[in-house]
Design a protein around this motif. Structure first.
Motif, PDB file in Angstrom:
ATOM      1  N   ARG A  75       0.825  -1.205   0.000  1.00  0.00           N
ATOM      2  CA  ARG A  75       0.000   0.000   0.000  1.00  0.00           C
ATOM      3  C   ARG A  75       0.865   1.263   0.000  1.00  0.00           C
ATOM      4  N   SER A  76       2.096   1.124   0.407  1.00  0.00           N
ATOM      5  CA  SER A  76       3.006   2.270   0.437  1.00  0.00           C
ATOM      6  C   SER A  76       3.675   2.435  -0.919  1.00  0.00           C
ATOM      7  N   MET A  77       3.928   3.670  -1.292  1.00  0.00           N
ATOM      8  CA  MET A  77       4.647   3.952  -2.530  1.00  0.00           C
ATOM      9  C   MET A  77       6.147   4.066  -2.303  1.00  0.00           C
ATOM     10  N   GLN A  78       6.571   3.928  -1.062  1.00  0.00           N
ATOM     11  CA  GLN A  78       7.997   4.062  -0.772  1.00  0.00           C
ATOM     12  C   GLN A  78       8.777   2.815  -1.179  1.00  0.00           C
ATOM     13  N   PRO A  79      10.030   2.987  -1.570  1.00  0.00           N
ATOM     14  CA  PRO A  79      10.907   1.837  -1.795  1.00  0.00           C
ATOM     15  C   PRO A  79      11.565   1.403  -0.486  1.00  0.00           C
ATOM     16  N   ILE A  80      12.260   0.307  -0.534  1.00  0.00           N
ATOM     17  CA  ILE A  80      13.161  -0.063   0.557  1.00  0.00           C
ATOM     18  C   ILE A  80      14.446   0.737   0.373  1.00  0.00           C
ATOM     19  N   ASP A 172       9.771   9.047  11.412  1.00  0.00           N
ATOM     20  CA  ASP A 172       8.385   9.378  11.144  1.00  0.00           C
ATOM     21  C   ASP A 172       8.080   9.469   9.650  1.00  0.00           C
ATOM     22  N   PHE A 173       9.065   9.104   8.810  1.00  0.00           N
ATOM     23  CA  PHE A 173       8.853   9.116   7.363  1.00  0.00           C
ATOM     24  C   PHE A 173       8.945   7.717   6.769  1.00  0.00           C
ATOM     25  N   LEU A 174       9.982   6.974   7.122  1.00  0.00           N
ATOM     26  CA  LEU A 174      10.211   5.671   6.497  1.00  0.00           C
ATOM     27  C   LEU A 174       9.179   4.648   6.962  1.00  0.00           C
ATOM     28  N   GLU A 175       8.636   3.903   6.012  1.00  0.00           N
ATOM     29  CA  GLU A 175       7.574   2.947   6.306  1.00  0.00           C
ATOM     30  C   GLU A 175       8.030   1.495   6.220  1.00  0.00           C
ATOM     31  N   LYS A 316      19.083   2.382  12.710  1.00  0.00           N
ATOM     32  CA  LYS A 316      17.862   1.680  13.131  1.00  0.00           C
ATOM     33  C   LYS A 316      16.757   2.666  13.475  1.00  0.00           C
ATOM     34  N   ASN A 317      17.120   3.753  14.112  1.00  0.00           N
ATOM     35  CA  ASN A 317      16.122   4.737  14.538  1.00  0.00           C
ATOM     36  C   ASN A 317      15.547   5.550  13.374  1.00  0.00           C
ATOM     37  N   LEU A 318      16.138   5.392  12.173  1.00  0.00           N
ATOM     38  CA  LEU A 318      15.568   6.053  11.001  1.00  0.00           C
ATOM     39  C   LEU A 318      14.272   5.381  10.572  1.00  0.00           C
TER      40      LEU A 318
END
Length: 616
Positions: A75-80, A172-175, A316-318
């Protein structure tokens, strides 16, 4: 006489607090990309095609496990995001991207068509960014959006901003989980030193750093050149309470206590286990099997990678929920037996400096976060490891990744084994055959440096290979070039591939590679000469004459160019006009020009002389 006069940089301080770590950062900032262009820092084992392909396959297996077993991720448009720490010259990045692209048909199909990966080059200094921006191999990947870069000090920074897309990576950005890649990085991050005495007591090992032979001006200015004069001496002191040793970092204290406990168990019981009762591993040799290091009650010595702990925490905290996969390669210790004995830490000086990485401590650190670890069982050589945070459990088991990594990077034949094999074949085989050289190039996953080592085998023997083998070699050479990352001007892979295509009588293709040679490594009289020979055999006599003239402009007394320039004139005079369409004149035999580019009709010694002078 004060401390400066005596060359004392630090006196009895924690190893992680020594000023030499700051000098190291200054060294990389000042020297920049020259560290890799001039081979100040060794890099073959960490950036060749063998390890790059293995990393790419591992990351692909991880992505398939993640997207195929986690429908909500689509559902997310983000890449890894693949975040490489300490990218150096970006050679590993480039080859990994080439390998990932070659495997595109196996990428997980995302329902919304979103990209699967985005690779991020990072370094603690931006001095290399101009090099990255202008490198012809990286430009297409930047333009496609597959690649970005960011200034990021992994030990200190809490977030990073991408230079190309201006996106800020933070929790709060990376999914999706992030993938952290670190090759020959952990050994250059801050460490502390400890000993466990024969009665199980923990001691800190303090460093006194001196540069007694350095010029006084260098000691005062603290320029990074001071590193070449650095010497360390060590002194151990008891620690009353390790829990209080790291004031604001209880995790570090807990890892030291686990290490102390395991060392005590190993020497008193004969094997080691964590406090939970679980045995450390099944392939750690019993005490007394490593001569000069072990023995009943002999104690242990180890380093604690505090800088790596900080880097892992920051990356990791990213990510959302702290989910991260770390893939790392470095020199280091994976077994407790390697830490047997009371001895001083070893600091390897090589322009910069590095120390052995305590992979066992990284495992304890990772598992304290509920994660998993996989690493090589071997005691000697370069080690690869994977650490998972917030992944690898029942919710995201990663069977494909675990199987591939453990069998190919955590196995008994990994990157170090390959590096040794190709080196031994070159150094120990008196006359390796074409098939042997070709086999090792293919095993390397078409590494240009490996081809370069065996170039003469190909140049000498390709003309006599069967038609089928020659056809295969044509494809192999293009695969090698696809992985070529121009970095060392003196290692001109395009030129050597051009010579191989001359041996295959593919003169038009050879001309293209000699032109690439001039683009990547500079104009040279021998590349002009070789192009002239190719045009001659293609019956393009005007072009041949022009190339020989260009060669003679750069080297007026180059005998081969003089001879062949006259040969062109003689042939044009014999044929008359229009000679371009003459198809019935006799070309010299192929054997008569097999040594082109190194001085046709010259002895092997003379050939090598011309070849060594090929670079301006």
């Amino acid at each position: 006489m004060d401390s400066v006069d005596r060359g004392i940089i630090d006196r009895e301080v924690r190893f992680s607090q020594c000023k030499m770590w700051d000098l190291q950062k200054s060294f990389y900032k000042k020297i920049g990309i020259k560290c890799w262009q001039e081979c100040v820092v060794p890099n073959f084992v960490t950036s060749n095609c063998f390890i790059s392909y293995a990393y790419a396959r591992s990351i692909l297996a991880f992505a398939r496990d993640y997207f195929l077993t986690n429908p909500e991720a689509n559902r997310s448009m983000q890449p890894i995001y693949i975040i490489e720490i300490g990218a150096g010259a970006a050679k590993l990045c480039y080859v990994m991207l080439q390998k990932l692209i070659s495997l595109r048909e196996f990428w997980p199909k995302r329902a919304n068509g979103a990209p699967v990966f985005k690779y991020v080059l990072t370094d603690s200094t931006s001095t290399s960014f101009d090099f990255f921006n202008n490198h012809p191999s990286l430009k297409p990947h930047f333009e496609s959006g597959l690649l970005d870069m960011a200034k990021f000090d992994a030990e200190l920074d809490q977030f990073l901003t991408l230079e190309k897309s201006n996106i800020v990576l933070r929790h709060d950005f990376l999914e999706h989980p992030v993938v952290m890649v670190a090759n020959y990085v952990f050994d250059s991050l801050r460490q502390d030193a400890f000993r466990v005495t024969k009665d199980g007591k923990i001691e800190e090992v303090l460093a006194t750093v001196t540069a007694i032979t350095a010029p006084i001006e260098l000691i005062i200015s603290r320029e990074p050149e001071l590193l070449k004069y650095i010497r360390c001496t060590w002194k151990a002191k008891p620690i009353k309470d390790i829990c209080l040793y790291y004031d604001e970092d209880e995790e570090c204290g807990a890892v030291v206590e686990e290490m102390r406990y395991m060392c005590e168990q190993r020497h008193n019981v004969g094997f080691a286990s964590l406090k939970s009762g679980r045995e450390v591993n099944s392939f750690d040799p019993p005490k007394n099997q490593l001569p000069g290091r072990s023995g009943e009650g002999s104690g242990s010595s180890f380093l604690l990678p505090v800088g790596t702990f900080a880097a892992m925490r920051n990356v990791k905290n990213l990510a959302k929920n702290g989910r991260m996969l770390v893939i790392a390669g470095d020199k280091g210790h994976t077994q407790l037996s390697e830490m047997d004995g009371i001895r001083d830490p070893h600091v390897a000086m090589h322009g910069s400096f590095s120390c052995m990485v305590n992979f066992l401590a990284l495992r304890i650190f990772t598992e304290s976060h509920g994660g998993f670890s996989i690493y090589s069982p071997l005691l000697e050589g370069f080690k690869c490891a994977a650490f998972g945070f917030g992944i690898g459990d029942s919710t995201l088991p990663l069977p494909g990744f675990r199987m591939y990594f453990s069998q190919n990077l955590g196995s008994r034949f990994g990157p170090d084994g390959f590096s040794t094999l190709q080196r031994c074949l070159k150094e120990e085989a008196k006359a390796p055959g074409l098939r042997s050289a070709l086999a090792v190039v293919r095993l390397s996953n078409y590494d240009p440096d490996v081809l370069y080592k065996f170039k003469q085998v190909f140049i000498d023997k390709v003309p006599h290979a069967s038609d089928k083998l020659q056809s295969d070699i044509r494809k192999d050479m293009r695969k090698v070039y696809a992985c070529y990352y121009p970095l060392h001007p003196s290692k001109d892979v395009s030129f050597e591939i051009g010579r191989i295509f001359m041996g295959l009588k593919d003169f038009d293709v050879a001309v293209d590679f000699f032109k690439l040679s001039q683009t990547h490594c500079g104009v040279h009289h021998v590349s002009w000469y070789n192009m002239g020979v190719c045009h001659y055999y293609l019956n393009e006599l005007d072009s041949a004459a022009q190339c020989f003239d260009e060669s003679l402009v750069l080297c007026a007394d180059y005998p081969d160019a003089l001879k062949w320039r006259q040969k062109v004139d003689d042939l044009k005079e014999f044929l008359g006009e229009p000679y371009q369409n003459a198809d019935n004149f006799h070309l010299p035999s192929h054997e008569s020009m097999m040594n082109v580019g190194a001085g046709a009709s010259y002895t092997p010694k003379e050939i090598n002389k011309w070849d060594s002078q090929r670079r301006l």
